[in-house]
Design a protein around this motif. Structure first.
Motif, PDB file in Angstrom:
ATOM      1  N   ASP A 621     -42.460 -34.093  -9.470  1.00 33.07           N
ATOM      2  CA  ASP A 621     -41.539 -33.169  -8.822  1.00 33.07           C
ATOM      3  C   ASP A 621     -40.691 -33.903  -7.793  1.00 33.07           C
ATOM      4  N   TYR A 622     -40.425 -35.166  -8.064  1.00 34.78           N
ATOM      5  CA  TYR A 622     -39.555 -35.958  -7.197  1.00 34.78           C
ATOM      6  C   TYR A 622     -38.964 -37.075  -8.036  1.00 34.78           C
ATOM      7  N   MET A 623     -37.916 -37.700  -7.518  1.00 29.58           N
ATOM      8  CA  MET A 623     -37.260 -38.792  -8.236  1.00 29.58           C
ATOM      9  C   MET A 623     -36.688 -39.790  -7.228  1.00 29.58           C
ATOM     10  N   ASP A 624     -36.348 -40.935  -7.728  1.00 29.09           N
ATOM     11  CA  ASP A 624     -35.754 -41.982  -6.902  1.00 29.09           C
ATOM     12  C   ASP A 624     -34.237 -41.849  -6.997  1.00 29.09           C
ATOM     13  N   LEU A 625     -33.607 -41.469  -5.878  1.00 29.97           N
ATOM     14  CA  LEU A 625     -32.158 -41.335  -5.827  1.00 29.97           C
ATOM     15  C   LEU A 625     -31.596 -42.464  -4.975  1.00 29.97           C
ATOM     16  N   ARG A 626     -31.264 -43.564  -5.633  1.00 29.67           N
ATOM     17  CA  ARG A 626     -30.708 -44.744  -4.961  1.00 29.67           C
ATOM     18  C   ARG A 626     -31.566 -45.174  -3.780  1.00 29.67           C
ATOM     19  N   GLY A 627     -32.874 -45.307  -4.056  1.00 28.08           N
ATOM     20  CA  GLY A 627     -33.805 -45.771  -3.038  1.00 28.08           C
ATOM     21  C   GLY A 627     -34.313 -44.688  -2.112  1.00 28.08           C
ATOM     22  N   GLU A 628     -33.898 -43.459  -2.313  1.00 23.91           N
ATOM     23  CA  GLU A 628     -34.318 -42.333  -1.474  1.00 23.91           C
ATOM     24  C   GLU A 628     -35.151 -41.367  -2.317  1.00 23.91           C
ATOM     25  N   VAL A 629     -36.291 -40.946  -1.761  1.00 26.65           N
ATOM     26  CA  VAL A 629     -37.153 -40.000  -2.476  1.00 26.65           C
ATOM     27  C   VAL A 629     -36.513 -38.613  -2.416  1.00 26.65           C
ATOM     28  N   LEU A 630     -36.255 -38.045  -3.574  1.00 33.15           N
ATOM     29  CA  LEU A 630     -35.621 -36.730  -3.657  1.00 33.15           C
ATOM     30  C   LEU A 630     -36.577 -35.741  -4.308  1.00 33.15           C
ATOM     31  N   PRO A 631     -37.168 -34.830  -3.537  1.00 27.42           N
ATOM     32  CA  PRO A 631     -37.997 -33.782  -4.156  1.00 27.42           C
ATOM     33  C   PRO A 631     -37.102 -32.791  -4.883  1.00 27.42           C
ATOM     34  N   PHE A 632     -37.593 -32.230  -5.980  1.00 25.93           N
ATOM     35  CA  PHE A 632     -36.765 -31.251  -6.676  1.00 25.93           C
ATOM     36  C   PHE A 632     -37.579 -30.046  -7.112  1.00 25.93           C
ATOM     37  N   ILE A 633     -36.843 -28.971  -7.389  1.00 27.13           N
ATOM     38  CA  ILE A 633     -37.425 -27.692  -7.771  1.00 27.13           C
ATOM     39  C   ILE A 633     -37.002 -27.408  -9.208  1.00 27.13           C
ATOM     40  N   ARG A 634     -37.957 -27.139 -10.059  1.00 23.96           N
ATOM     41  CA  ARG A 634     -37.658 -26.787 -11.450  1.00 23.96           C
ATOM     42  C   ARG A 634     -37.417 -25.277 -11.515  1.00 23.96           C
ATOM     43  N   LEU A 635     -36.142 -24.893 -11.610  1.00 22.20           N
ATOM     44  CA  LEU A 635     -35.795 -23.475 -11.602  1.00 22.20           C
ATOM     45  C   LEU A 635     -36.409 -22.722 -12.782  1.00 22.20           C
ATOM     46  N   VAL A 651     -30.052 -32.661 -12.560  1.00 18.36           N
ATOM     47  CA  VAL A 651     -30.497 -32.332 -11.205  1.00 18.36           C
ATOM     48  C   VAL A 651     -29.258 -32.113 -10.345  1.00 18.36           C
ATOM     49  N   VAL A 652     -29.158 -30.926  -9.766  1.00 22.54           N
ATOM     50  CA  VAL A 652     -28.085 -30.623  -8.812  1.00 22.54           C
ATOM     51  C   VAL A 652     -28.642 -30.880  -7.411  1.00 22.54           C
ATOM     52  N   VAL A 653     -28.074 -31.843  -6.710  1.00 21.01           N
ATOM     53  CA  VAL A 653     -28.548 -32.201  -5.376  1.00 21.01           C
ATOM     54  C   VAL A 653     -27.865 -31.293  -4.354  1.00 21.01           C
ATOM     55  N   VAL A 654     -28.660 -30.561  -3.584  1.00 19.05           N
ATOM     56  CA  VAL A 654     -28.137 -29.665  -2.549  1.00 19.05           C
ATOM     57  C   VAL A 654     -28.634 -30.142  -1.188  1.00 19.05           C
ATOM     58  N   GLU A 655     -27.956 -29.684  -0.147  1.00 18.74           N
ATOM     59  CA  GLU A 655     -28.300 -30.114   1.213  1.00 18.74           C
ATOM     60  C   GLU A 655     -28.484 -28.901   2.105  1.00 18.74           C
ATOM     61  N   VAL A 656     -29.587 -28.896   2.859  1.00 18.69           N
ATOM     62  CA  VAL A 656     -29.893 -27.828   3.812  1.00 18.69           C
ATOM     63  C   VAL A 656     -30.323 -28.473   5.122  1.00 18.69           C
ATOM     64  N   ALA A 657     -29.557 -28.225   6.194  1.00 22.00           N
ATOM     65  CA  ALA A 657     -29.884 -28.739   7.527  1.00 22.00           C
ATOM     66  C   ALA A 657     -30.112 -30.248   7.505  1.00 22.00           C
ATOM     67  N   GLY A 658     -29.286 -30.980   6.739  1.00 25.37           N
ATOM     68  CA  GLY A 658     -29.355 -32.428   6.711  1.00 25.37           C
ATOM     69  C   GLY A 658     -30.354 -33.002   5.735  1.00 25.37           C
ATOM     70  N   ALA A 659     -31.183 -32.162   5.098  1.00 31.20           N
ATOM     71  CA  ALA A 659     -32.194 -32.639   4.146  1.00 31.20           C
ATOM     72  C   ALA A 659     -31.744 -32.309   2.727  1.00 31.20           C
ATOM     73  N   LYS A 660     -31.951 -33.265   1.811  1.00 30.83           N
ATOM     74  CA  LYS A 660     -31.530 -33.088   0.418  1.00 30.83           C
ATOM     75  C   LYS A 660     -32.700 -32.642  -0.449  1.00 30.83           C
ATOM     76  N   THR A 661     -32.388 -31.786  -1.403  1.00 28.41           N
ATOM     77  CA  THR A 661     -33.359 -31.298  -2.378  1.00 28.41           C
ATOM     78  C   THR A 661     -32.652 -31.198  -3.727  1.00 28.41           C
ATOM     79  N   GLY A 662     -33.382 -31.410  -4.812  1.00 24.44           N
ATOM     80  CA  GLY A 662     -32.813 -31.308  -6.146  1.00 24.44           C
ATOM     81  C   GLY A 662     -33.212 -30.024  -6.838  1.00 24.44           C
TER      82      GLY A 662
END
Length: 723
Positions: A621-635, A651-662
């Motif tokens: 439930d996470y992936m490597d996004l250019r060296g950054e760990v990106l947690p994601f949600i399977r809709l 994966v659509v990368v969204v941002e909430v309060a400075g934190a990214k989620t997929g």
């Protein structure tokens, strides 16, 4: 009708109205323990007792004033939260209500003098009330309001300053007309504290020339009262015609009224109306001034300014007139700027937005049909139409945008009144007032802001003594700030008080069973607990806050607006409550995605980028996004969408309060103008959905509320790890 007949009729009216108030008082006492609208019932009971006491003082019924004053003091403590509603207290207040009724009925029967038997019965009831008054707070407050109270005012010691000065010159025929000057002063004392009273006796002639039925005395009075000028003037309503009465703010209070005039809403441009609204001038004084202006104006000359007339009449001071003139000029300047625009009824504007919303849906359907025909000319025409529709949409939405400063300015008066009530020195600082937001958002954010402002003043900002001990200035500061951030408006309510006590919040949450004793929470998660229903760490309940009611309502209202709320706090530095809201609740730019056979819309301002999900990440439930760990949600998994997953997920990368989620989706369908339609109550429990929209094909797509969706998923993951 003679004066005596008028007084008798007034006394009859007094007894009738008092008995009606006592009946209401009894009804409220009988239902007050039910718990519903308790504060409203307490206020109604207090107002009844206060009105009876004040009216009794006007008629010189000192025995009723004395008894009711003590009852009123108990009710005042009940209203302020010092005392709680208990069966014992109700049991003694009901006989007190009966006792006042007996005193009133005795007056109705023609006996205005004190009845010894009723006095003995009243003293027995007061003895039962004393246990409720044996607290230090009442030492100065509960005193017998006997005839001697006026004589001791202003006599030595450190004198407290008042806020009103009253100059009284009763008419020479006042006594002949049945008016007792002392009764008016006694009634005046029920509206506040008589700080100083000076008797003016210069008009007294030699003894051999004195007429016992002629009044020669006048009075100069300083009073400290929360009552307005009109209420003070009404005390002397029966002697107004043949007496000289001037009521003016003391010099020490003029500055407050100047600030009040400056903070008035820009509704009226007339000088007199501004002075009346600020409370320094009564409607009667204004009418008298206008009558004099009209009577003295010659046809060939301009009229004397009303401000000069009011100052000459000693109805108001010159600094207050100057402040009103400045406000008048400001209003006229603003009106001149407003004349450059056209006022449009809000309902017409809302209707326009609704029609444009339907136009957006219809144009999406046309564009879909055009793409199916694959005709180049038709595609170009529909493309141009879509561009124009988008411009019309943006222009229409811009019409609904209003500065948030109009909402912020309402709190000037709130901060002034509440800080005075709390005995604190608090200044309000406003920034970002020019930040624009949709009118519908402004209309609905007022109540949540009111809760936050009052809570910050009551519990956030300390008293002047505590602030000095902590090395702060005696004056506290409350800040309201607004700014735009990534397609949303951010509203901050910040105080420089003591900050939130993390340990106390945790202890209270454990006590209420909200969290486990061994739970490991971040500061943000701990502070978020204050928004739970019924949660309060206040050690003392006030009539402003502290009962655990309000903060949960704030969160619910913000959530209903598709917004989010967070708290930052530092011990002895202060607390900041940050609200993020969408700029509009009608139409947004969205990013349309497909999951199985379902469609979802992601607000475009939340989208950062789109990437392909590799097969190596299928088990995580996470992936490597250019060296950054990106947690994601399977809709697909989250919403239980049936059907097989796509071979190539995205994966659509969204941002909430400075934190990214997929967000893992099956298909990327592109940008989409989204008309927001509310969901029914059936979907109220589903977290992460902000509404729905109709696609060009006629199908329904759900709009994702990204902040709520990500927050709920984080809590789900935390509970999963804890388990």
């Amino acid at each position: 009708m003679s004066i005596d007949d008028e007084m008798k009729q007034a006394l009859v009216t007094f007894t009738i109205e008092s008995l009606e108030l006592l009946q209401d008082m009894e009804d409220c006492l009988l239902t007050i323990e039910n718990g519903e609208d308790q504060s409203e019932r307490i206020n109604a009971i207090f107002r009844a007792a206060h009105t009876i006491k004040g009216s009794s003082g006007l008629f010189g019924l000192d025995h009723i004033v004395r008894f009711t004053h003590v009852v009123e003091s108990v009710l005042d403590a009940l209203r302020d939260g010092v005392l709680e509603v208990t069966p014992e207290l109700v049991a003694i207040l009901l006989p007190c209500c009966d006792q006042i009724a007996l005193l009133i009925r005795a007056v109705a029967d023609g006996n205005t003098d004190e009845d010894p038997d009723l006095t003995v019965a009243g003293d027995e009831l007061l003895a039962k009330l004393r246990p409720f008054l044996e607290q230090p707070d009442f030492a100065k407050e509960v005193v017998a309001a006997g005839p001697d109270r006026v004589e001791t005012i202003g006599g030595g010691g450190v004198m407290e300053s008042g806020n009103w000065h009253i100059s009284l010159r009763f008419g020479s025929d006042s006594l002949r007309n049945g008016m007792d000057p002392l009764s008016f002063i006694r009634y005046l004392s029920t509206l506040g504290t008589l700080v100083n009273l000076t008797t003016i006796s210069e008009a007294i002639p030699p003894a051999e020339q004195m007429d016992p039925e002629t009044n020669y005395l006048g009075f100069e009075i300083d009073i400290k009262s929360e009552a307005g000028k009109e209420a003070l003037e009404n005390v002397f309503e029966f002697v107004r015609e043949d007496s000289l009465i001037h009521i003016l703010p003391l010099e020490s209070a003029i500055g407050e009224y100047v600030e009040l005039i400056r903070a008035l809403p820009e509704d009226d441009t007339y000088l007199g109306e501004l002075l009346v609204k600020s409370g320094v001038l009564t409607r009667r004084e204004l009418e008298e001034g206008l009558s004099q202006q009209q009577a003295t104006t010659e046809p060939t000359k301009s009229a004397q300014p009303i401000g000069e007339i009011l100052v000459e009449q000693q109805s108001v001071q010159q600094p207050l007139v100057n402040a009103a003139l400045e406000k008048q000029k400001q209003i006229k300047d603003n009106k001149a700027r407003e004349n450059q625009s056209i006022r449009v009824d809000a309902e017409r504007l809302d209707k326009l937005i609704d029609l444009i919303g339907e136009l957006v849906i219809s144009s999406a359907g046309v564009n879909l049909r055009a793409s199916q025909t694959a005709q180049t000319a038709l595609l170009e025409a529909t493309g141009e139409m879509m561009r124009l529709v988008e411009e019309v949409r943006d222009s229409a939405l811009q019409l609904r945008m209003v500065p948030i400063g109009t909402t912020f300015s309402r709190f000037q008066r709130v901060v002034r009144d509440v800080s005075k009530e709390l005995g604190k020195d608090i200044a309000l600082a406003i920034s970002g007032g020019e930040t624009e937001v949709d009118k519908s958002v402004v209309e609905k954010i007022g109540d949540p802001l009111m809760h936050l402002v009052r809570n910050a003043m009551d519990h956030g900002i300390e008293s002047a003594e505590v602030r000095r001990e902590n090395g702060k200035s005696a004056q506290g500061t409350l800040r309201l700030n607004a700014y735009h951030e990534s397609g949303v408006i951010v509203i901050e309510v910040q105080d420089d008080g003591g900050g939130l006590n993390r340990e106390r919040i945790l202890a209270k949450a454990i006590e209420k069973g909200l969290i486990q004793p061994d739970a490991k929470l971040t500061d943000q998660e701990v502070y978020a607990l204050i928004f739970e229903p019924g949660f309060s760490t206040a050690q003392q309940i006030s009539n402003l806050s502290g009962r655990g009611v309000g903060m949960d309502v704030v969160k619910r209202n913000v959530t209903d607006l598709r917004g989010s709320i967070e708290v930052d706090s530092a011990q002895n530095v202060g607390t900041t409550v940050r609200i993020r809201l969408p700029l509009t609740l009608a139409i947004i730019d969205g990013f349309l995605v497909g999951v199985g056979k379902a469609s979802f819309v992601i607000p475009l301002d939340r989208v950062v980028e789109c990437v392909e999900l590799s097969h190596d990440d299928d088990e995580h439930d996470y992936m490597d996004l250019r060296g950054e760990v990106l947690p994601f949600i399977r809709l697909k998994k989250l919403f239980g969408v049936p059907g097989e997953s796509a071979r190539r997920a995205n994966v659509v990368v969204v941002e909430v309060a400075g934190a990214k989620t997929g967000l893992v989706v099956d298909r990327l369908l592109g940008e989409f103008q989204t008309v927001i339609k509310p969901l029914g109550k059936l979907f109220g429990h589903v977290q992460g959905l902000g509404g729905s929209t109709i696609l060009g094909s006629g199908e329904v797509a759900l709009i994702l509320d990204i902040p709520v969706l990500v927050g709920a998923f984080e809590q789900y993951m935390v509970r999963g790890f804890a388990a």
